[in-house]
Design a protein around this motif. Structure first.
Motif, PDB file in Angstrom:
ATOM      1  N   HIS A  85       0.835  -1.205   0.000  1.00 31.29           N
ATOM      2  CA  HIS A  85       0.000   0.000   0.000  1.00 31.29           C
ATOM      3  C   HIS A  85       0.867   1.252   0.000  1.00 31.29           C
ATOM      4  O   HIS A  85       0.380   2.340  -0.301  1.00 31.29           O
ATOM      5  N   THR A  86       2.133   1.117   0.348  1.00 31.29           N
ATOM      6  CA  THR A  86       3.065   2.242   0.344  1.00 31.29           C
ATOM      7  C   THR A  86       3.938   2.145  -0.899  1.00 31.29           C
ATOM      8  O   THR A  86       4.579   1.125  -1.142  1.00 31.29           O
ATOM      9  N   ARG A  91       5.162   7.316  -0.794  1.00 26.93           N
ATOM     10  CA  ARG A  91       3.811   7.881  -0.796  1.00 26.93           C
ATOM     11  C   ARG A  91       2.813   6.886  -0.235  1.00 26.93           C
ATOM     12  O   ARG A  91       2.866   5.704  -0.523  1.00 26.93           O
ATOM     13  N   SER A  92       1.902   7.407   0.554  1.00 29.18           N
ATOM     14  CA  SER A  92       0.831   6.584   1.121  1.00 29.18           C
ATOM     15  C   SER A  92      -0.334   6.525   0.140  1.00 29.18           C
ATOM     16  O   SER A  92      -0.381   7.265  -0.851  1.00 29.18           O
ATOM     17  N   SER A  94      -3.326   7.602   0.703  1.00 27.93           N
ATOM     18  CA  SER A  94      -4.027   8.896   0.673  1.00 27.93           C
ATOM     19  C   SER A  94      -3.231   9.931  -0.117  1.00 27.93           C
ATOM     20  O   SER A  94      -3.832  10.755  -0.811  1.00 27.93           O
ATOM     21  N   ASP A  95      -1.894   9.889  -0.066  1.00 26.72           N
ATOM     22  CA  ASP A  95      -1.087  10.799  -0.889  1.00 26.72           C
ATOM     23  C   ASP A  95      -1.408  10.602  -2.368  1.00 26.72           C
ATOM     24  O   ASP A  95      -1.620  11.563  -3.104  1.00 26.72           O
ATOM     25  N   ASP A 188      -6.100   7.337   7.672  1.00 22.25           N
ATOM     26  CA  ASP A 188      -5.931   6.324   6.616  1.00 22.25           C
ATOM     27  C   ASP A 188      -6.762   5.115   6.982  1.00 22.25           C
ATOM     28  O   ASP A 188      -6.768   4.673   8.120  1.00 22.25           O
ATOM     29  N   HIS A 190      -7.057   1.294   5.609  1.00 14.73           N
ATOM     30  CA  HIS A 190      -6.554   0.260   4.686  1.00 14.73           C
ATOM     31  C   HIS A 190      -7.497  -0.877   4.663  1.00 14.73           C
ATOM     32  O   HIS A 190      -7.812  -1.563   5.481  1.00 14.73           O
TER      33      HIS A 190
END
Length: 190
Positions: A85-86, A91-92, A94-95, A188, A190
């Motif tokens: 997810h990263t 970047r996450s 949400s980013d 966040d 997930h």
């Protein structure tokens, strides 16, 4: 003779690649509709996610910004050979979603979520896997998540979710008058 056989084989290969690309683009509406059909069929009935019952939830709608975020992440995971997810650049979820144009400013509440999968060969297969996985199923059944965008790149699947609630007309008036204080908090999911 060999020259003609090679030319014919090359032409067939080129047509197959172009035909597949056209089929994928031409079926984009069908791709979206199939995901929404499967998601909303289950949301309409409710389901168990692990041991927890999730009651029926409103239908999800497709969001093109979420689809863009999902496509960029699916492409990146495939191109750079990772599964997370990263992003490799830190970047996450949400980013990436905000970068794709799914903004939180101007909304009363904002929530995002993401499901990823790898190796499934069809929409039905990836959706069955997500509904069988407790965390993925919770994203799919969360009534606060109202919009979805999905993408697939060479059997790397990304499903991004969003949920935004607008301010009421009364709240909008108070904001304009400076009588309503806004507090931003990032969460966040997930």
């Amino acid at each position: 003779m060999k020259k003609y056989i090679f030319s014919a084989f090359s032409a067939i290969a080129l047509l197959a690649v172009c035909g597949f690309s056209y089929l994928r683009v031409g079926n984009n509406a069908a791709f979206k509709q199939e995901f929404l059909r499967i998601i909303n069929k289950t949301r309409t009935k409710g389901c168990n996610c692990g041991s927890k019952w999730y009651p029926p939830a409103p239908a999800m709608v497709w969001n093109n910004n979420l689809e863009q975020a999902a496509q960029a992440h699916a492409d990146d995971m495939y191109d750079q050979d990772y599964f997370s997810h990263t992003s490799k650049d830190g970047r996450s979820m949400s980013d990436r979603i905000v970068f794709a144009g799914y903004f939180f400013k101007g909304w009363k509440s904002f929530m995002v979520g993401e499901n990823i999968a790898k190796g499934q060969t069809s929409i039905e297969q990836v959706m069955a896997g997500w509904f069988k996985s407790e965390g993925h199923c919770q994203n799919l059944m969360n009534p606060a998540l109202k919009e979805v965008g999905v993408a697939e790149t060479n059997q790397v699947w990304v499903q991004d979710f969003g949920g935004r609630v607008p301010f009421s007309p009364e709240q909008q008036k108070l904001i304009k008058e400076g009588k309503y204080r806004l507090i931003e908090k990032e969460v966040d999911k997930h």
